[in-house]
Design an enzyme around this catalytic site. Structure first.
Site, PDB file in Angstrom:
ATOM      1  N   LYS A  35       0.810  -1.225   0.000  1.00 28.75           N
ATOM      2  CA  LYS A  35       0.000   0.000   0.000  1.00 28.75           C
ATOM      3  C   LYS A  35       0.845   1.276   0.000  1.00 28.75           C
ATOM      4  CE  LYS A  35      -4.138  -1.883   2.218  1.00 28.75           C
ATOM      5  NZ  LYS A  35      -5.189  -1.590   3.204  1.00 28.75           N
ATOM      6  N   ASP A  71      -9.802   3.249   2.914  1.00 28.89           N
ATOM      7  CA  ASP A  71      -9.997   2.553   4.193  1.00 28.89           C
ATOM      8  C   ASP A  71     -10.744   3.396   5.228  1.00 28.89           C
ATOM      9  OD1 ASP A  71      -8.845   0.150   3.449  1.00 28.89           O
ATOM     10  OD2 ASP A  71      -6.827   0.775   4.022  1.00 28.89           O
TER      11      ASP A  71
END
Ligand code: ATR
Length: 282
Positions: A69, A105
């Site tokens: 990520k 997220d």
């Protein structure tokens, strides 16, 4: 495959257990779209090259998961304000030749709580976050945006909690595991962002006695769906929210970028993934 083919993928290493293909596959079918969504297990030395050549591989874009990520963020030509804030990207797409990226997220975390525990942020003041890894950063930002005035980050490695506190402002306080009882007093929400309680990992063993019975307890671990922490909280009467919805809601923006329609997190989708999780935890 041609540049115009309608496909996306999730890139990670390892990736075999990712449920993202089930989620996007469900939406493709439900919306009657002729796209595909694959798993791509890519070695670290090939990650950057693979992302740059996504379109040659037949992909409009991708999701990125562990351990890539942060690396994904550094490859972007254009990052959303959210990705810049967290220095992490989990959703990538092309606009012309420009590689764009977002971090979904935070939105996934809050949308899950909005669904599972409506009005959870009403009168939200004190929050306790267990863990100080990558996931904790998104949770802290989500809690701040929904009005938490004091956030205690409790972590085995105190220095990592200190780094997050410095990064996210004066209302984020680092704490040692031994301070947990004190932190839990008067808390409105407790969030586990550690990997403890996940299938195959040690249990998260904490004493919830100081936690008010009104506090919401939530876990980002979703395998099993009801972690030991959630079971313990439910038994003593706290409201709980499992972590599955975070996975489902964080997937929505990517699907819309790649396939052009905003999908819906339905009860049927949730049941599909629940059944799959029960299959591996039974
Ligand atoms: P992610 O990016 O998914 O959050 P991570 O960065 O590996 O994953 O973070 C995992 C978190 O779980 C960390 O806060 C870690 O604590 P440390 O910072 O001390 O490593 C926590 N964690 C993992 N195993 C643990 C254990 N056995 N006891 C306590 N905390 C643990």
């Amino acid at each position: 495959m041609s540049e115009n083919s309608l496909g996306a993928c999730v890139i990670g290493h390892p990736i075999a257990h990712s449920r993202s293909p089930m989620i996007h596959g469900y939406w493709l079918k439900q919306l009657g779209l002729a796209g595909h969504y694959n798993r791509e297990d890519i070695l670290p030395e090939h990650f950057a090259g693979f992302v740059r050549a996504l379109r040659e591989h037949g992909y409009k874009g991708c999701n990125v998961t562990l351990p890539y990520k942060e690396a994904a963020f550094h490859l972007l030509d254009r990052a959303t304000p959210r990705a810049q804030q967290l220095q992490v990207a989990n959703t990538l797409w092309f606009e012309g030749d420009i590689l764009c990226g977002d971090n979904t997220d935070v939105e996934g975390f809050v949308a899950n709580l909005d669904e599972r525990a409506p009005h959870w942020d009403k009168d939200l003041k004190k929050a306790v976050v267990l863990g100080a890894g990558g996931a904790a950063a998104s949770i802290i930002v989500g809690l701040q945006e929904r009005g938490a005035s004091e956030i205690y980050v409790v972590n085995r490695t105190f220095e990592k909690a200190e780094i997050l506190a410095k990064r996210f402002g004066a209302n984020v306080h680092p704490a040692h595991w031994s301070d947990l009882s004190e932190c839990l007093k008067n808390s409105d929400i407790l969030v586990n962002t550690t990997s403890l309680g996940m299938k195959g990992q040690s249990e998260l063993e904490i004493n919830l006695d100081p936690l008010p019975l009104t506090a919401l307890v939530t876990d980002i671990v979703y395998v099993p769906l009801e972690t030991g922490l959630l079971r313990q909280a439910k038994q003593r009467g706290n409201p709980i929210a499992d972590g599955l919805g975070m996975l489902l809601y964080q997937a929505v923006p990517g699907f819309e970028h790649w396939f052009g329609q905003r999908p819906i997190v339905t009860k049927e989708l949730r049941r599909l993934i629940e059944d799959n999780i029960r299959g591996v935890t039974a």
